[in-house]
Design a protein around this motif. Structure first.
Motif, PDB file in Angstrom:
ATOM      1  N   THR A 186      10.704 -75.293 -29.672  1.00 50.48           N
ATOM      2  CA  THR A 186       9.916 -76.161 -28.554  1.00 50.48           C
ATOM      3  C   THR A 186       8.544 -75.868 -28.758  1.00 50.48           C
ATOM      4  OG1 THR A 186      10.837 -74.370 -27.186  1.00 50.48           O
ATOM      5  CG2 THR A 186      11.957 -76.273 -27.270  1.00 50.48           C
ATOM      6  N   CYS A 187       7.966 -74.981 -29.692  1.00 53.26           N
ATOM      7  CA  CYS A 187       6.445 -74.645 -29.686  1.00 53.26           C
ATOM      8  C   CYS A 187       6.228 -75.775 -30.694  1.00 53.26           C
ATOM      9  CB  CYS A 187       6.295 -73.422 -30.528  1.00 53.26           C
ATOM     10  SG  CYS A 187       6.465 -71.766 -29.656  1.00 53.26           S
TER      11      CYS A 187
ATOM     12  N   CYS B 177      12.134 -71.509 -34.988  1.00 49.89           N
ATOM     13  CA  CYS B 177      11.405 -72.118 -36.301  1.00 49.89           C
ATOM     14  C   CYS B 177      11.701 -71.629 -37.530  1.00 49.89           C
ATOM     15  CB  CYS B 177       9.786 -71.751 -36.230  1.00 49.89           C
ATOM     16  SG  CYS B 177       8.957 -72.876 -34.909  1.00 49.89           S
ATOM     17  N   ARG B 178      12.059 -70.334 -37.650  1.00 48.21           N
ATOM     18  CA  ARG B 178      12.690 -69.784 -38.841  1.00 48.21           C
ATOM     19  C   ARG B 178      13.934 -70.181 -39.286  1.00 48.21           C
ATOM     20  NH1 ARG B 178      13.342 -63.453 -38.008  1.00 48.21           N
ATOM     21  NH2 ARG B 178      11.247 -63.599 -37.866  1.00 48.21           N
TER      22      ARG B 178
ATOM     23  N   ILE C 235       6.004 -80.861 -40.458  1.00 50.81           N
ATOM     24  CA  ILE C 235       6.861 -79.989 -39.462  1.00 50.81           C
ATOM     25  C   ILE C 235       7.207 -78.588 -39.975  1.00 50.81           C
ATOM     26  CG2 ILE C 235       9.023 -79.843 -38.226  1.00 50.81           C
ATOM     27  CD1 ILE C 235       9.089 -83.204 -38.379  1.00 50.81           C
ATOM     28  N   LEU C 236       7.475 -78.790 -41.332  1.00 57.30           N
ATOM     29  CA  LEU C 236       7.973 -77.272 -41.923  1.00 57.30           C
ATOM     30  C   LEU C 236       6.674 -76.513 -42.120  1.00 57.30           C
ATOM     31  CD1 LEU C 236      10.593 -78.832 -44.465  1.00 57.30           C
ATOM     32  CD2 LEU C 236      11.015 -77.612 -42.545  1.00 57.30           C
ATOM     33  N   SER C 237       5.574 -77.130 -42.320  1.00 59.72           N
ATOM     34  CA  SER C 237       4.491 -76.390 -42.663  1.00 59.72           C
ATOM     35  C   SER C 237       3.974 -75.828 -41.408  1.00 59.72           C
ATOM     36  CB  SER C 237       3.315 -77.400 -43.285  1.00 59.72           C
ATOM     37  OG  SER C 237       1.983 -76.803 -42.693  1.00 59.72           O
TER      38      SER C 237
ATOM     39  N   CYS D 198       5.574 -68.718 -37.907  1.00 63.58           N
ATOM     40  CA  CYS D 198       6.478 -67.593 -38.183  1.00 63.58           C
ATOM     41  C   CYS D 198       5.734 -66.525 -38.824  1.00 63.58           C
ATOM     42  CB  CYS D 198       7.834 -68.122 -38.577  1.00 63.58           C
ATOM     43  SG  CYS D 198       8.801 -69.066 -38.089  1.00 63.58           S
ATOM     44  N   ASN D 199       4.428 -66.846 -39.226  1.00 58.98           N
ATOM     45  CA  ASN D 199       3.792 -65.757 -40.159  1.00 58.98           C
ATOM     46  C   ASN D 199       4.503 -65.679 -41.344  1.00 58.98           C
ATOM     47  OD1 ASN D 199       1.870 -65.416 -38.107  1.00 58.98           O
ATOM     48  ND2 ASN D 199       3.282 -63.753 -37.286  1.00 58.98           N
ATOM     49  N   LEU D 200       5.090 -66.890 -41.926  1.00 59.08           N
ATOM     50  CA  LEU D 200       5.945 -66.682 -43.203  1.00 59.08           C
ATOM     51  C   LEU D 200       5.059 -67.195 -44.460  1.00 59.08           C
ATOM     52  CD1 LEU D 200       9.297 -68.032 -42.331  1.00 59.08           C
ATOM     53  CD2 LEU D 200       8.492 -65.677 -42.809  1.00 59.08           C
TER      54      LEU D 200
END
Lengths: 280, 280
Positions: free
Chosen positions: B226-227, B247-248, B270-272, B278-280
Motif C-alpha cells: 500500500t506504500c 513489497c518484497r 512498479i517493481l523498481s 525494500c532497500n534491495l
C-alpha cells in the motif's frame, strides 16, 4: 386438531420451536391472570407462521395484553423498555444503583478510584457494612449485542489494580471488595465461565436464574418510565431528559407532566398505570 | 522576512504550531536528501494557512517528494499505507509477524491457547530460545482511533489466565512468557502507564522511541504494497486479496501483476519502486 410444532427465529438468529409453556410463563411472571393468558395464547397461535421472529410474537402478545390491563402489558414489555432507555448508558446506571439501594446498600456513582498503576472510573460503588461492591454497568440499545469475554477480562484487571492499591491502606484491611457487572442484554458463554472462575459477579437480563436483572427490577418495583404504554416514545425521551427514569420518580414529581406539555386530561391515566406498575 | 508561527490542526483535533524541524526530520527519516528537504519545505511553507490540518501538510509534502524520488515518497507515506491495509486486521498481523521473524523469532499465528479459566485466541506467538511472546495486534483504519486503557487491561487478564495454566505444566517452568500489544496508531497515556506498570510491552506507530512500529518496518524493509505510488488503490486491494502484503513478496511473485491484469508496460516501474523501498 394438534398442530405441528412451528419453527421460530430467535433474537440471536438461531432457530427454535415455538414453546407454548415458555410464553405462558413469561405472561404469568408479568402478572397476567389465567384468563388473560388463555386469550393472549389463542391470539398468538392464530398469528403464528414458520420462522416468525420472537420479537413479532412478543409484539402480538403485548398488544393483546394491553387490551386487558395496561400495567400487566407494561411489565411484560420490560425488556424492550430497558433498550428504550438509550442511547446513553446513564438511565441504566441509575436503575442498577436503585436495585442496590433496595438491597440496603448505600451508593456512590461515577467515582474515580486510584489503582496501583492508574486511576479507574467506576460506575457505581455500593457499600453495606464491610462489603464494597465495585459495579460496572454495560448498557446496549440493541438486544442482539451481548457482552463478550473482553468485558470481564478488562474489568477483572481494573478491580485487581484497585484492590492492590487498597491493600496498601490499613483502613481497608478488613473490607471485602467484590467486582460486579450488570448488563441489560446478556453475557457470552465465555464471559460467564471466566467470571465464575475469577469470582466476578454477573447480572444480565435473565442471568443468574436467582437474582437476574428482570427479577431485581420486578421485586423492587423499579420499572422505568419507558415501560408505560400511555406515553409516546418522544414523551418518554422528554422525561428521561428531565432525569425522570423510574415510574416511582414520576409519581413523586407529577408536575413534570405539565412541564413537558402533556395534556391534563391524560395525566390520570398515565399516573394510574405508573402506580399499578410499581405495585404501589 | 520572519513569519509568525502558523497554527495547525493535529489528527486528534488539537491545535499546535507548525514545526519546521519536525517536518524536516520526518523527511530525513524517509531518506530525503538535503536538497529534497529544502524544496519540499519551500512548497509546504508557501501553502500554509491558519489551522491547516497535518494531513493536508503531509499530502503537499508527499506530492512534492514524489516528483523527486518515488521510493522516498513511498517511505514518507508509510503511516497512511498502514491505514490502507484495512478493513480487515489480517495484513497488519502479517507485518507484525514479519518484524518478529526479522528479529529471529519463530512464529505461529491465530492460536487458541488454554487458560486457567477459558480458552483465548492469540494473534501471534513468537518463540526464541526460552522466550515466548504472546502478541495482540490492534489494527485501526482510522488514524484518530487510539487504543485506550481497556485494551491492555483485557490483554493483561488474558495473559494472566494463560500464564496460570502454563505454570501447571512442568515443561514450561523455565520459559519466560511476555505479553506484547502492537498497534498501527497510538495508545492513550493511561494505556501506556498501565502497561509499563504491569510489564506489558507496547509498540505503536511512534512508540517507544527505540523500537517503534515505524522503525521496525523501516529497519527490516517490510514496507507494505500500500506504500507504492505506482499502483492505484484498487490494484493494491487486488494484491491484498491475493495475499501479497509486502513489497518484497511482490518482488518474489512478480507474475501476480499479470494475474491482476496490470498492463505489462507498467511492471518495470512498479517493481523498481518496490525494490528501492525494500532497500534491495
Amino acid at each position: 386438531m394438534e398442530l405441528n410444532p412451528i419453527p421460530i427465529l430467535k433474537m440471536n438468529g438461531k432457530k427454535a420451536l415455538f414453546n407454548e409453556e415458555k410464553l405462558k410463563l413469561s405472561l404469568k411472571n408479568s402478572g397476567a391472570t389465567a384468563e388473560m393468558i388463555a386469550h393472549v395464547l389463542e391470539e398468538v397461535k392464530l398469528a403464528l407462521y414458520p420462522y416468525i421472529s420472537t420479537q413479532e410474537i412478543h409484539k402480538i402478545a403485548f398488544s393483546r395484553l394491553k387490551q386487558f390491563k395496561r400495567a400487566t402489558a407494561a411489565r411484560y414489555n420490560l425488556k424492550k423498555a430497558l433498550l428504550d432507555l438509550g442511547p446513553s448508558g446513564f438511565p441504566f446506571e441509575r436503575i442498577v444503583e436503585q436495585t442496590l439501594i433496595y438491597q440496603g446498600f448505600t451508593t456512590k456513582t461515577d467515582q474515580i478510584l486510584k489503582g496501583n498503576c492508574v486511576q479507574h472510573e467506576v460506575d457505581v460503588i455500593a457499600i453495606k457494612n464491610n462489603f464494597y461492591l465495585l459495579v460496572e454497568c454495560k448498557f446496549h440499545s440493541d438486544q442482539a449485542r451481548q457482552s463478550d469475554v473482553k468485558v470481564p477480562l478488562y474489568i477483572q484487571s481494573r478491580f485487581y489494580d484497585i484492590r492492590l492499591q487498597w491493600k496498601k491502606d490499613a483502613s481497608y484491611q478488613n473490607k471485602s471488595l467484590q467486582g460486579w457487572i450488570f448488563t441489560n442484554t446478556r453475557f457470552s458463554k465465555d464471559a460467564i465461565s471466566y467470571s465464575n472462575c475469577m469470582d466476578l459477579n454477573l447480572v444480565a437480563w435473565n442471568y443468574p436464574s436467582k437474582g437476574s436483572l428482570k427479577e431485581r427490577i420486578d421485586v423492587a418495583g423499579l420499572h422505568p418510565i419507558t415501560c408505560l404504554t400511555t406515553l409516546t416514545l418522544n414523551e418518554k425521551q422528554a422525561l428521561l431528559k428531565e432525569m425522570i427514569i423510574l415510574c416511582r420518580e414520576l409519581l413523586k414529581k407529577r408536575e413534570i407532566l405539565t412541564k413537558i406539555e402533556i395534556h391534563p386530561q391524560r395525566h390520570a391515566n398515565i399516573l394510574s398505570e405508573a402506580k399499578q406498575l410499581c405495585n404501589l
